[in-house]
Design a protein around this motif. Structure first.
Motif, PDB file in Angstrom:
ATOM      1  N   GLN A   1       0.980   5.669  -0.222  1.00 21.21           N
ATOM      2  CA  GLN A   1       0.456   6.819  -0.025  1.00 21.21           C
ATOM      3  C   GLN A   1       1.329   8.026  -0.003  1.00 21.21           C
TER       4      GLN A   1
ATOM      5  N   LYS B   1       0.987  -1.138   0.152  1.00 21.56           N
ATOM      6  CA  LYS B   1       0.088   0.142  -0.072  1.00 21.56           C
ATOM      7  C   LYS B   1       0.979   1.265  -0.187  1.00 21.56           C
TER       8      LYS B   1
ATOM      9  N   GLU C   1       3.546   0.629   3.010  1.00 17.71           N
ATOM     10  CA  GLU C   1       3.050  -0.389   3.915  1.00 17.71           C
ATOM     11  C   GLU C   1       2.847  -1.693   3.367  1.00 17.71           C
TER      12      GLU C   1
END
Length: 205
Positions: free
Chosen positions: A71, A69, A84
């Motif tokens: 961001q 993940k 992550e």
């Protein structure tokens, strides 16, 4: 501050991917890109395709392929990227044929014995070792009945430097509440020539 679950990197490169692999082989963790070792932001130039390019590089360099993940965040007016990754269910995960795990706040290159141990641990996991969003009511009883009449086999692919492959056959005995044992059969039974094959059979009641 770097910990067992957090790694800091000033820029994106192979060390970021190695850290993700190490986290995946241990208990998961996060790599924060765009900060120094103390966590102070130094910033990144993040364009429209930057994160996707990073993710593609991670997928190409890892096996099994990792898709963490990702961001983009802002700290002290500077952009950073946070990756992550959870603990990966299929171990070991490699970076270009090399295997790592997280030890305290650093990445440890695995020895051959450690690689084999990690693989055996993954193979020994029961089906319910990881949480699932389905329940017993979601089982297709008709399909289970068909499978119970026809043994099927699957083969674990080669993992980097590990030369051994396992071909496993699961028979209808897997559905019977009796003692079971593993017996070695001809490699050709799995449809994969030359591989050792093991069949799960029923034992004494």
């Amino acid at each position: 501050m770097e910990t067992r679950f957090v790694e800091h990197k000033k820029s994106f490169g192979k060390e970021v991917i190695i850290s993700l692999v190490a986290f995946a082989n241990t208990e998961g963790g996060s790599v924060v890109v765009g900060v120094d070792d103390s966590g102070k932001p130094c910033g990144l130039e993040v364009g429209p395709e930057t994160v996707q390019r990073y993710l593609n590089e991670i997928k190409v360099a890892t096996y099994p392929q990792l898709t963490p993940k990702a961001q983009v965040a802002e700290r002290d007016g500077k952009q950073i990227v946070i990756f992550e990754i959870p603990e990966f269910p299929v171990k070991p995960v490699s970076y270009k044929g090399r295997y790592y795990k997280r030890v305290h706040n650093s990445n440890h290159l695995l020895t051959l014995d450690e690689i084999v141990d990690l693989q055996q641990q993954a193979l020994s996991l029961s089906f319910d070792a990881y949480s699932s969003l389905v329940s017993l009511t979601d089982l297709d009883t008709e399909l289970i009945g068909k499978r119970s009449m026809n043994p099927f086999f699957f083969c674990l692919p080669r993992h980097g430097n590990i030369s051994r492959r396992l071909a496993v056959g699961i028979s209808s005995a897997a559905l019977c509440p009796r003692r079971r044992s593993w017996t070695r059969t001809a490699g050709g039974a799995s449809g994969v020539s030359g591989l050792p094959t093991y069949r799960l059979g029923s034992g004494a009641a």
